[in-house]
Enzyme design. Sequence first.
Site, PDB file in Angstrom:
ATOM      1  N   SER A 129       9.978 -71.918  30.572  1.00  0.00           N
ATOM      2  CA  SER A 129       8.759 -72.179  31.186  1.00  0.00           C
ATOM      3  C   SER A 129       7.923 -71.510  32.153  1.00  0.00           C
ATOM      4  O   SER A 129       6.894 -71.851  32.498  1.00  0.00           O
ATOM      5  CB  SER A 129       8.603 -73.885  31.472  1.00  0.00           C
ATOM      6  OG  SER A 129       9.767 -74.042  32.350  1.00  0.00           O
ATOM      7  N   HIS A 139       7.419 -71.183  23.983  1.00  0.00           N
ATOM      8  CA  HIS A 139       7.375 -72.402  24.753  1.00  0.00           C
ATOM      9  C   HIS A 139       6.746 -73.663  24.090  1.00  0.00           C
ATOM     10  O   HIS A 139       5.554 -73.643  24.023  1.00  0.00           O
ATOM     11  CB  HIS A 139       6.780 -71.874  26.112  1.00  0.00           C
ATOM     12  CG  HIS A 139       6.704 -73.143  27.098  1.00  0.00           C
ATOM     13  ND1 HIS A 139       5.744 -73.273  28.195  1.00  0.00           N
ATOM     14  CD2 HIS A 139       7.754 -74.186  27.610  1.00  0.00           C
ATOM     15  CE1 HIS A 139       6.019 -74.293  28.670  1.00  0.00           C
ATOM     16  NE2 HIS A 139       7.182 -74.630  28.488  1.00  0.00           N
ATOM     17  N   GLU A 170       3.433 -72.437  23.528  1.00  0.00           N
ATOM     18  CA  GLU A 170       2.791 -71.154  24.073  1.00  0.00           C
ATOM     19  C   GLU A 170       3.620 -70.153  23.478  1.00  0.00           C
ATOM     20  O   GLU A 170       4.930 -69.987  23.416  1.00  0.00           O
ATOM     21  CB  GLU A 170       3.018 -71.275  25.614  1.00  0.00           C
ATOM     22  CG  GLU A 170       1.893 -72.110  26.478  1.00  0.00           C
ATOM     23  CD  GLU A 170       2.335 -72.149  28.047  1.00  0.00           C
ATOM     24  OE1 GLU A 170       1.169 -71.819  28.610  1.00  0.00           O
ATOM     25  OE2 GLU A 170       3.318 -72.105  28.195  1.00  0.00           O
ATOM     26  N   ASN A 184       2.245 -74.136  32.776  1.00  0.00           N
ATOM     27  CA  ASN A 184       2.685 -74.543  34.154  1.00  0.00           C
ATOM     28  C   ASN A 184       2.273 -73.837  35.327  1.00  0.00           C
ATOM     29  O   ASN A 184       2.301 -74.304  36.531  1.00  0.00           O
ATOM     30  CB  ASN A 184       4.373 -74.131  33.811  1.00  0.00           C
ATOM     31  CG  ASN A 184       5.085 -75.213  33.069  1.00  0.00           C
ATOM     32  OD1 ASN A 184       4.686 -76.646  33.235  1.00  0.00           O
ATOM     33  ND2 ASN A 184       6.009 -75.023  32.267  1.00  0.00           N
TER      34      ASN A 184
END
Length: 291
Positions: free
Chosen positions: A119, A140, A152, A190
């Site tokens: 992440s 991800h 992702e 994130n």
Amino acid sequence: MEIRSVGIVGAGQMGNGIAHVFAQAGFEVLLNDVNPEMLAKAIATIDKNMERQVSRGKLLAEDKAAAMARIRTTAVLADLGPLDLVIEAATEKEAIKNAIFDGLLPHLAPQTILTSNTSSISITRLASRTDRPEKFMGFHFMNPVPVMQLVELIRGIATDKATYDTLLAVVGKLGKTAASAEDFPAFIVNRILMPMINEAVYTLYEGVGSVKSIDESLKLGANHPMGPLELADFIGLDTCLAIMNVLHEGLGDTKYRPCPLLSKYVEAGWLGRKTQRGFYDYRGEVPVPTR
């Protein structure tokens, strides 16, 4: 390249969720973990979650049975070697991920695509440790994987177009939506989410509000489905801290400095839901704020 078989390294919260969605989408899945107990727990979790889908009319009972039959488990990393795609879904520590890749490489078929569910960690740096940086990508998934729509896709500097196109097609077969992110610390989700959570911890640390008031303020004032501290517990405070450290070290900006209170909770082993204590205590019938 058409992907038919998928290996997943790590049978924790993310790994079992990834196994769930791939098996349900028709892929053959081999789930690996060094701990046989984790593998048994993962299969039980997948079965329980699929049964919930059946009870809600989102999955036919016969489709659930077929999906469960497509999942096999192994404690031997080398067993993943012949598969078309391998997804590393271990804890968010670069040394552990590198050790996994080192263990995999001697056994991988030449065409195998290697990916990480990291992440936050540099895909280019992880890929550089392997023999196939052109066939290496960030893949991800969001937690909980069976529910969340986004994946992702992160290319390293050496990732080739064929690898990207193959994984883009895989995301489509899973019925999910891909977002392409550049290879910078924490990528998109994130990079935005974790500083917000960290700021919520600072708000608690500085006494601006209690756990309950902070979470209620964001749920009712910003229409968030979960408060930031509740969400941190769901993600895992150790994961939140690891990502903030990657952001702080990778971007060198003090605005990404992890809150000391977040570090303190991790030092105490209060990591959130998975340890039954974090910003909430989950050991009773109803979660109770710890501050």
